[in-house]
Write an enzyme that holds these catalytic residues in place. Sequence first.
Site, mmCIF file in Angstrom:
data_model
loop_
_atom_site.group_PDB
_atom_site.id
_atom_site.type_symbol
_atom_site.label_atom_id
_atom_site.label_comp_id
_atom_site.label_asym_id
_atom_site.label_seq_id
_atom_site.Cartn_x
_atom_site.Cartn_y
_atom_site.Cartn_z
ATOM 1 N N CYS A 75 0.870 -1.171 0.000
ATOM 2 C CA CYS A 75 0.000 0.000 0.000
ATOM 3 C C CYS A 75 0.912 1.226 0.000
ATOM 4 O O CYS A 75 1.748 1.386 0.904
ATOM 5 C CB CYS A 75 -0.847 -0.033 1.271
ATOM 6 S SG CYS A 75 -1.804 1.469 1.550
ATOM 7 N N CYS A 182 -0.965 3.844 -6.473
ATOM 8 C CA CYS A 182 -1.786 3.208 -5.432
ATOM 9 C C CYS A 182 -1.955 1.771 -5.905
ATOM 10 O O CYS A 182 -2.191 1.541 -7.106
ATOM 11 C CB CYS A 182 -3.142 3.912 -5.344
ATOM 12 S SG CYS A 182 -4.425 2.970 -4.477
HETATM 13 N N1 DGL Z 1 -3.940 0.616 -1.931
HETATM 14 C C1 DGL Z 1 -3.577 1.729 -1.175
HETATM 15 C C2 DGL Z 1 -2.400 2.499 -1.748
HETATM 16 O O1 DGL Z 1 -1.593 1.916 -2.427
HETATM 17 C C3 DGL Z 1 -4.559 2.629 -0.528
HETATM 18 C C4 DGL Z 1 -5.936 2.810 -1.025
HETATM 19 C C5 DGL Z 1 -6.735 3.492 0.032
HETATM 20 O O2 DGL Z 1 -7.097 2.787 0.970
HETATM 21 O O3 DGL Z 1 -6.929 4.711 -0.036
HETATM 22 O O4 DGL Z 1 -2.240 3.670 -1.510
#
Ligand code: DGL
Length: 259
Positions: A75, A182
Amino acid sequence: MSSSRPVGVLDSGIGGVTVMREAQRLLPNEDYIFFSDSVNNPYGDKSDEEIISRCFEIAHLLIDVRGCKALVLACNTASAKAADALRKKYKDTPVFAIEPAYKMVHDLNPEGFTLVLATRGTVNSEKFRRLYYRYYNHNTALLACVGLADLIEQDRAEELKKYLEDTLGKYRGRVQNVVLGCTHYPIAKADMREVLGDVNFFDGSLGISKRLRDILTEKELLNDGGKQGEIIFIDSSPDKEMKKQKEERFFSILNEETL
Ligand code: DGL
């Protein structure tokens, strides 16, 4: 020496599956425990304190309780905000962070008009700002895509198409590079192509997986049991039906031929 302990992987939802795919491809013999924190999704709009405290709880479960030998932050938002604090706390456990692959653009196609897409949390983080201005090519639009990860997480296909058209449509025909900052965003690549046409996508999933491989190798922590590892999926939702849906979607994306 080797270690049969699992590798812990965490994200605010199923988006981290895009990292899981690369890690599994490079290290197929490892066992993984993937933690999807869907109850607290999205992370992109949470404060630093909230994200750090949630990551500490998940790290405790994965490292102290389940015995993981490494922690992969699949993430970008959690990586930007919690990686340093986690490394301070877990000095003996390697913690891997992902970042938007803007350096890859700098290395591979620095002249091309570039869109960088990330959550608001990542865009506003100090870590990302340092990276961005270091490699800035004077030909980039940086977009904080508020709400985009939720649409992907919740599989709201029609709203997703509209969101992408409204946000990216104006760049059609002039974009060469798109940084998917993301881990949820690569799941929507095909929809993005429909809006933007043929573009080069960049994301950090291969980079973080290579670092995982290199460090586990260096520390002699690879699982050399010689058999295909397994992936355990955990979701934080208390709702059984929701957990089941998340798990099915996670494994279906994991096994998709194209992404
Ligand atoms: N998948 C996550 C990222 O790479 C976050 C998405 C979220 O929960 O806002 O930032």
